[in-house]
Scaffold this motif. Structure first.
Motif, PDB file in Angstrom:
ATOM      1  N   MET A   1       0.845  -1.214   0.000  1.00 35.77           N
ATOM      2  CA  MET A   1       0.000   0.000   0.000  1.00 35.77           C
ATOM      3  C   MET A   1       0.874   1.257   0.000  1.00 35.77           C
ATOM      4  SD  MET A   1      -3.288   0.825   2.329  1.00 35.77           S
ATOM      5  CE  MET A   1      -2.497   0.762   3.924  1.00 35.77           C
ATOM      6  N   LYS A   2       0.399   2.263  -0.708  1.00 35.32           N
ATOM      7  CA  LYS A   2       1.081   3.560  -0.706  1.00 35.32           C
ATOM      8  C   LYS A   2       0.130   4.611  -0.150  1.00 35.32           C
ATOM      9  CE  LYS A   2       4.701   3.687  -4.101  1.00 35.32           C
ATOM     10  NZ  LYS A   2       5.162   4.080  -5.416  1.00 35.32           N
ATOM     11  N   ILE A   3       0.692   5.524   0.600  1.00 38.33           N
ATOM     12  CA  ILE A   3      -0.133   6.632   1.103  1.00 38.33           C
ATOM     13  C   ILE A   3       0.432   7.938   0.556  1.00 38.33           C
ATOM     14  CG2 ILE A   3      -0.895   7.886   3.156  1.00 38.33           C
ATOM     15  CD1 ILE A   3      -0.831   5.183   4.617  1.00 38.33           C
ATOM     16  N   TYR A   4      -0.417   8.648  -0.189  1.00 42.21           N
ATOM     17  CA  TYR A   4      -0.012   9.932  -0.760  1.00 42.21           C
ATOM     18  C   TYR A   4      -0.576  11.047   0.111  1.00 42.21           C
ATOM     19  CZ  TYR A   4       1.142   7.133  -4.846  1.00 42.21           C
ATOM     20  OH  TYR A   4       1.684   6.192  -5.680  1.00 42.21           O
ATOM     21  N   ARG A   5       0.291  11.995   0.455  1.00 50.06           N
ATOM     22  CA  ARG A   5      -0.154  13.117   1.294  1.00 50.06           C
ATOM     23  C   ARG A   5      -0.101  14.420   0.497  1.00 50.06           C
ATOM     24  NH1 ARG A   5       1.367  13.040   7.419  1.00 50.06           N
ATOM     25  NH2 ARG A   5      -0.611  14.146   7.233  1.00 50.06           N
ATOM     26  N   GLY A   6      -1.057  15.292   0.760  1.00 53.82           N
ATOM     27  CA  GLY A   6      -1.101  16.587   0.081  1.00 53.82           C
ATOM     28  C   GLY A   6      -2.417  17.271   0.417  1.00 53.82           C
ATOM     29  N   ASN A   7      -2.682  18.374  -0.243  1.00 51.42           N
ATOM     30  CA  ASN A   7      -3.985  19.042  -0.078  1.00 51.42           C
ATOM     31  C   ASN A   7      -4.945  18.413  -1.079  1.00 51.42           C
ATOM     32  OD1 ASN A   7      -3.392  21.059   1.977  1.00 51.42           O
ATOM     33  ND2 ASN A   7      -1.971  21.879   0.448  1.00 51.42           N
ATOM     34  N   ILE A   8      -5.766  17.490  -0.569  1.00 52.16           N
ATOM     35  CA  ILE A   8      -6.579  16.638  -1.439  1.00 52.16           C
ATOM     36  C   ILE A   8      -7.930  17.301  -1.702  1.00 52.16           C
ATOM     37  CG2 ILE A   8      -7.777  14.411  -1.539  1.00 52.16           C
ATOM     38  CD1 ILE A   8      -5.439  13.370   0.277  1.00 52.16           C
ATOM     39  N   ILE A   9      -8.281  17.390  -2.985  1.00 52.74           N
ATOM     40  CA  ILE A   9      -9.594  17.965  -3.351  1.00 52.74           C
ATOM     41  C   ILE A   9     -10.209  17.087  -4.438  1.00 52.74           C
ATOM     42  CG2 ILE A   9     -10.863  19.996  -4.162  1.00 52.74           C
ATOM     43  CD1 ILE A   9      -8.471  21.727  -3.399  1.00 52.74           C
TER      44      ILE A   9
END
Ligand code: GUN
Ligand code: FE
Length: 423
Positions: A1-9
């Motif tokens: 599994m990969k987790i992407y972080r950022g300002n998600i919209i």
């Protein structure tokens, strides 16, 4: 599994945005597992974290209607309406695609530029030519991007160089269908009668039979221009309307169907679109350039008609789906200027059209809800974000002012897509 972080919209529904400031989206086997405001759900789990910091993380866009072989004509020949425009600019250019080396040069640039602008899924018209259509499909496949590609079928009212017999058209389609038959592949064929004036009744019948036999989707043009509509009523006097003409041949929602434009669609034709689940590809720039008209988008949305956005190169001059959202909003503002009972398109509606609504034609595409394929763009808008804008205002500025320069990563079905090579 990969987790992407950022300002998600992203948009689950047309009326509102989902915003996760410095949030997380977990992806496994190319699909979204979950979105969360922080890492809590995955505490202690073995996951690779990719942190995009303060960048925006949004779904990639779908271009629901584009003509790949018209790329050289982009932003040329804006002085005619549809029918003379086809004769004078479009058909001569498409005839060049008998030459596969010309096709390869142009198609590689076309796919690279779709990539640039973050359109990871497209519904594309090619030309009548089998070899260059196959080439386009292979270029998309090599790029790792998603596409329905149509070998165009036409056998009347066109130059000899673009005319095929019904038998040739069927043979060409069957060849591509045999070569691209994996239903889970990213690149697939789509049955593509150009429009009623280009196709005799036997050609339309053959197209409907191909779609039925192989359970393939269909794409064409509908009710774009008033002269075109008048011509269709002469050519198909038995049909109740233009849409009904397609319907009689099994080309109107019997399998998933995209109809481009539908500017003048109303009444029974609109009811039929709704009843048959036909998807409307709204192409606002093309409708401006060819002086085609203004689509009654609010009526379509209120009825629950499925709609996506298309660039329609080269009736449209702009490949950017960001700008397509802006044009769709602007044309709705002009259209409803005299009718204040109807709302013009909101930003979230335009974004939803370009992502989740259009994307639904390709499967679970265009959102970050669980189960959706992870098609995403990472946007570094530092050059546009020179004040204390909220994530939503940053997105709005990117849609109105941004371009390919701010898109720093592109994902399709969970894979990061590198820049396609042009030779
Ligand atoms: N109708 C039939 N062919 C075309 C085309 O190439 N572009 C547009 N905009 N409309 C069409
Ligand atoms: Fe078109």
């Amino acid at each position: 599994m990969k987790i992407y972080r950022g300002n998600i919209i992203f948009t689950k529904q047309k009326d509102s945005f989902e915003v996760f400031e410095h949030g997380c989206v977990a992806v496994e086997n190319g699909r979204v597992v979950a979105v969360a405001p922080n890492m809590d759900p995955w505490k202690g789990q073995d996951a690779e974290v990719v942190d995009f910091g303060d960048h925006l993380l949004i779904p990639a866009m779908s271009d629901m209607h584009v003509h790949a072989p018209q790329y050289r004509n982009q932003a040329i020949g804006m002085d005619l309406e549809l029918l003379p425009w086809l004769e004078n600019y479009t058909f001569p250019e498409e005839a060049k695609y008998a030459d596969t080396s010309y096709a390869e040069r142009m198609y590689r640039r076309f796919v690279r530029d779709l990539w640039r602008f973050g359109s990871m899924r497209v519904a594309a018209f090619a030309t009548i030519h089998l070899d260059s259509t196959r080439l386009l499909m292979n270029i998309f496949r090599e790029a790792g991007m998603g596409a329905f590609v149509g070998k165009v079928d036409m056998d009347r009212n066109c130059p000899d160089t673009l005319c095929e017999t019904v038998e040739e058209a069927v043979r060409g389609n069957e060849a591509l269908i045999a070569e691209f038959k994996d239903p889970n592949a990213l690149v697939k064929p789509i049955i593509t009668p150009r429009f009623i004036p280009s196709c005799t009744p036997p050609m339309l019948k053959a197209c409907g039979e191909l779609a039925q036999k192989h359970q393939l989707p269909v794409q064409s043009h509908l009710s774009e221009n008033t002269s075109e509509i008048a011509w269709v009523s002469e050519l198909e006097p038995e049909s109740r309307n233009y849409g009904d003409a397609y319907n009689r041949y099994g080309l109107f929602g019997q399998t998933p169907t995209i109809m481009a434009h539908c500017v003048w669609t109303q009444g029974e034709e609109l009811e039929l679109i709704k009843r048959n689940g036909v998807v409307v590809a709204h192409c606002p720039t093309s409708n401006f350039n060819l002086s085609s008209g203004m689509i009654p988008i609010r009526t379509f949305l209120d009825m629950g008609v499925k709609v996506g956005l298309g660039s329609d190169i080269s009736g449209g001059h702009d490949l950017s789906m960001l700008r397509m959202m802006v044009y769709a909003i602007q044309v709705s503002k002009m259209h409803y200027q005299r009718d204040k009972t109807k709302r013009f398109l909101s930003l979230s509606e335009a974004f939803w059209l370009a992502t989740k609504s259009g994307g639904s034609f390709f499967g679970k595409v265009g959102s970050f809800e669980p189960g959706y394929e992870f098609d995403a763009l990472v946007v570094d808008d530092a050059d546009l974000n020179h004040s204390d804008y909220s994530p939503l205002h940053r997105l709005e500025r990117f849609i109105y002012l941004g371009d390919d320069r701010q898109i720093i990563h592109r994902f399709c079905r969970g894979q990061e897509i590198p820049e396609p090579r042009i030779q």
